[in-house]
Write a protein that holds these residues in place. Structure first.
Motif, PDB file in Angstrom:
ATOM      1  N   THR A  60     -61.567 -16.998  75.820  1.00  0.00           N
ATOM      2  CA  THR A  60     -60.194 -16.802  76.829  1.00  0.00           C
ATOM      3  C   THR A  60     -59.882 -16.002  75.866  1.00  0.00           C
ATOM      4  O   THR A  60     -59.093 -14.686  76.055  1.00  0.00           O
ATOM      5  N   ILE A  86     -59.211 -11.982  75.735  1.00  0.00           N
ATOM      6  CA  ILE A  86     -57.618 -11.291  75.761  1.00  0.00           C
ATOM      7  C   ILE A  86     -57.579 -10.195  74.311  1.00  0.00           C
ATOM      8  O   ILE A  86     -56.472  -9.124  74.419  1.00  0.00           O
ATOM      9  N   ARG A  87     -57.623 -10.496  73.008  1.00  0.00           N
ATOM     10  CA  ARG A  87     -57.746 -10.302  71.909  1.00  0.00           C
ATOM     11  C   ARG A  87     -58.718  -8.525  72.187  1.00  0.00           C
ATOM     12  O   ARG A  87     -58.892  -8.247  71.093  1.00  0.00           O
ATOM     13  N   GLY A 103     -54.957 -18.779  80.259  1.00  0.00           N
ATOM     14  CA  GLY A 103     -54.820 -17.144  79.353  1.00  0.00           C
ATOM     15  C   GLY A 103     -52.731 -16.545  79.305  1.00  0.00           C
ATOM     16  O   GLY A 103     -53.283 -15.569  77.976  1.00  0.00           O
ATOM     17  N   ASN A 104     -52.122 -16.534  80.315  1.00  0.00           N
ATOM     18  CA  ASN A 104     -51.288 -16.314  79.947  1.00  0.00           C
ATOM     19  C   ASN A 104     -50.233 -17.294  78.740  1.00  0.00           C
ATOM     20  O   ASN A 104     -49.654 -16.517  78.316  1.00  0.00           O
ATOM     21  N   VAL A 133     -51.490 -18.278  75.939  1.00  0.00           N
ATOM     22  CA  VAL A 133     -52.223 -16.993  75.280  1.00  0.00           C
ATOM     23  C   VAL A 133     -51.652 -15.443  75.179  1.00  0.00           C
ATOM     24  O   VAL A 133     -51.299 -15.309  73.661  1.00  0.00           O
ATOM     25  N   ARG A 134     -51.882 -14.802  76.065  1.00  0.00           N
ATOM     26  CA  ARG A 134     -50.934 -13.671  76.343  1.00  0.00           C
ATOM     27  C   ARG A 134     -49.193 -13.417  75.615  1.00  0.00           C
ATOM     28  O   ARG A 134     -48.808 -13.057  74.906  1.00  0.00           O
ATOM     29  N   LEU A 135     -48.459 -14.936  75.917  1.00  0.00           N
ATOM     30  CA  LEU A 135     -47.312 -15.046  75.331  1.00  0.00           C
ATOM     31  C   LEU A 135     -47.387 -15.304  74.254  1.00  0.00           C
ATOM     32  O   LEU A 135     -45.896 -14.475  73.994  1.00  0.00           O
ATOM     33  N   THR A 136     -47.633 -16.192  73.344  1.00  0.00           N
ATOM     34  CA  THR A 136     -48.073 -16.558  72.294  1.00  0.00           C
ATOM     35  C   THR A 136     -48.288 -15.073  71.613  1.00  0.00           C
ATOM     36  O   THR A 136     -47.439 -15.033  70.599  1.00  0.00           O
ATOM     37  N   GLU A 166     -48.147 -12.108  72.467  1.00  0.00           N
ATOM     38  CA  GLU A 166     -47.251 -10.921  72.598  1.00  0.00           C
ATOM     39  C   GLU A 166     -47.791 -10.032  73.338  1.00  0.00           C
ATOM     40  O   GLU A 166     -47.673  -8.578  73.480  1.00  0.00           O
ATOM     41  N   LEU A 167     -48.328  -9.795  73.542  1.00  0.00           N
ATOM     42  CA  LEU A 167     -49.128  -8.501  74.913  1.00  0.00           C
ATOM     43  C   LEU A 167     -48.897  -8.664  75.910  1.00  0.00           C
ATOM     44  O   LEU A 167     -49.074  -9.381  77.430  1.00  0.00           O
TER      45      LEU A 167
END
Length: 143
Positions: free
Chosen positions: A85, A89-90, A134-135, A137-140, A142-143
């Motif tokens: 995940t 995301i990255r 997943g969300n 990670v995105r928030l952490t 900041e994507l």
């Protein structure tokens, strides 16, 4: 009218009053009359106040110790799925992630194969809805 008749000096009431003043720190007059008794009274007062506070603190700590909550997300993911995940995301190449069994890795401590946690008590107690991994990670990131 100048006030000169008022005696404010050392001779006003029998000399230097500081020799008769007691304080826990002592100061320049650390051996006033009854210093042992006064110190004993002060220490007794401190204990008299501190013991009930310590007992209440222990009671509250024991009360909160009963509320053990698992903190996690709503998704049940393996370690590999978490890595995939994050890599996805990255924008990293997922083929670089190799899955191995947990028993083949020396963690230094015994670790269960399944590390998922039941968070139903967390959701019920705090009234929250955790976001997906997943969300998170995105928030952490900041994507």
């Amino acid at each position: 009218m100048g006030g000169g008749e008022h005696a404010h000096g050392e001779g006003a009431h029998g000399g230097d009053f500081r020799a008769k003043v007691w304080s826990m720190s002592g100061g320049p007059y650390c051996r006033p009359k009854h210093w042992k008794r006064n110190t004993a009274f002060a220490m007794f007062g401190v204990f008299l106040i501190c013991i009930p506070i310590a007992m209440k603190s222990a009671e509250l700590e024991a009360k909160h110790r009963k509320s053990l909550l698992n903190v996690g997300g709503p998704d049940r993911l393996s370690r590999v799925q978490m890595a995939e995940t994050v890599a996805d995301i990255r924008g990293y190449n997922l083929s670089l992630i190799k899955s191995v069994s947990a028993s083949s890795v020396d963690h230094g401590v015994v670790s269960p194969a399944d590390i998922s946690m039941d968070i139903s008590k967390l959701v019920q107690t705090l009234g929250i809805s955790p976001i997906s991994f997943g969300n998170g990670v995105r928030l952490t990131l900041e994507l």
